[in-house]
Design a protein around this motif. Sequence first.
Motif, mmCIF file in Angstrom:
data_model
loop_
_atom_site.group_PDB
_atom_site.id
_atom_site.type_symbol
_atom_site.label_atom_id
_atom_site.label_comp_id
_atom_site.label_asym_id
_atom_site.label_seq_id
_atom_site.Cartn_x
_atom_site.Cartn_y
_atom_site.Cartn_z
ATOM 1 N N ARG A 145 -15.012 132.481 -24.017
ATOM 2 C CA ARG A 145 -14.129 133.380 -24.885
ATOM 3 C C ARG A 145 -14.640 134.851 -25.237
ATOM 4 N NH1 ARG A 145 -14.293 130.894 -30.799
ATOM 5 N NH2 ARG A 145 -13.550 128.930 -29.728
ATOM 6 N N ALA A 146 -15.980 134.961 -25.413
ATOM 7 C CA ALA A 146 -16.471 136.196 -25.482
ATOM 8 C C ALA A 146 -16.148 136.951 -24.011
ATOM 9 C CB ALA A 146 -17.980 136.078 -25.508
ATOM 10 N N ALA A 147 -16.167 136.566 -22.965
ATOM 11 C CA ALA A 147 -15.813 137.339 -21.830
ATOM 12 C C ALA A 147 -14.220 137.828 -21.727
ATOM 13 C CB ALA A 147 -15.849 136.402 -20.419
ATOM 14 N N ASN A 148 -13.333 136.736 -22.384
ATOM 15 C CA ASN A 148 -11.930 137.174 -22.613
ATOM 16 C C ASN A 148 -11.860 138.170 -23.488
ATOM 17 O OD1 ASN A 148 -11.010 135.249 -20.839
ATOM 18 N ND2 ASN A 148 -10.768 133.488 -22.390
ATOM 19 N N TYR A 149 -12.403 138.256 -24.692
ATOM 20 C CA TYR A 149 -12.393 139.257 -25.794
ATOM 21 C C TYR A 149 -13.038 140.599 -25.081
ATOM 22 C CZ TYR A 149 -11.399 136.358 -29.521
ATOM 23 O OH TYR A 149 -10.790 135.460 -30.350
ATOM 24 N N ARG A 150 -13.975 140.630 -24.198
ATOM 25 C CA ARG A 150 -14.355 141.653 -23.546
ATOM 26 C C ARG A 150 -13.318 142.341 -22.647
ATOM 27 N NH1 ARG A 150 -18.728 142.883 -26.418
ATOM 28 N NH2 ARG A 150 -20.455 141.303 -26.454
ATOM 29 N N ALA A 151 -12.538 141.196 -21.768
ATOM 30 C CA ALA A 151 -11.635 141.806 -21.037
ATOM 31 C C ALA A 151 -10.331 142.489 -21.617
ATOM 32 C CB ALA A 151 -11.179 140.634 -20.006
ATOM 33 N N MET A 152 -10.138 141.751 -22.910
ATOM 34 C CA MET A 152 -9.109 142.138 -23.766
ATOM 35 C C MET A 152 -9.377 143.817 -24.309
ATOM 36 S SD MET A 152 -7.964 138.760 -25.538
ATOM 37 C CE MET A 152 -7.474 139.430 -26.887
ATOM 38 N N ALA A 153 -10.736 143.983 -24.705
ATOM 39 C CA ALA A 153 -11.044 145.128 -25.191
ATOM 40 C C ALA A 153 -10.826 146.300 -23.905
ATOM 41 C CB ALA A 153 -12.541 145.017 -25.668
ATOM 42 N N LYS A 154 -11.403 146.034 -22.855
ATOM 43 C CA LYS A 154 -11.377 146.599 -21.653
ATOM 44 C C LYS A 154 -9.595 147.128 -21.461
ATOM 45 C CE LYS A 154 -12.552 147.447 -16.951
ATOM 46 N NZ LYS A 154 -13.023 147.110 -15.684
#
Length: 185
Positions: free
Chosen positions: A151-160
């Motif tokens: 989930r954290a990795a997905n949020y970071r990808a969404m931020a990018k």
Amino acid sequence: MQVLLAPILGLFGGGAAATGAAATGAAAGAGAAAGSGISLASILQGTATVLGVVSAIGAGNAEAAQNELAASDAESEQKLETLQGINRRTSIRKQMAEALGAQDVAYAASGVDLSFGTAKAARTDAYREADLALTNDTGTEMTRVSRLVERAANYRAMAKAARTGGIINALSGAADNLLSFGRRY
């Protein structure tokens, strides 16, 4: 040059010639501005373009910041899940020790030897059940932590993606306004 000298010549008696030169210079300047396509509408359109670019980038950065906070929250939850897992396993061990103690007291009170037979089988079953509960809890904790990592990795990808999307929206809005400006003139 005549436009700049006209007020000075007017002070020293340049009179009508200086005034005529000044009027000619001012008219030429206004004509040049009108001929170059600079108008109030152009200035307003340019300002709107710049504000649109800034707004699109700001919106992308705001969404990215929100996703970064969500990613940080998911990372914090990983630590909390680990602590909760430790607490659950400690509770399972404590319950097992209490159950074994109660069994031992009951068998000893009845005069049964605890080293073999039903008492030993009950003790073995209690250890098996506790081991199974501990294994299940460890697996559950690992699954939850891995989901939080994902989930954290997905949020970071969404931020990018939000930052990139803000920049793309800004550039496309600026290009549209420049094309609109170019069609007008």
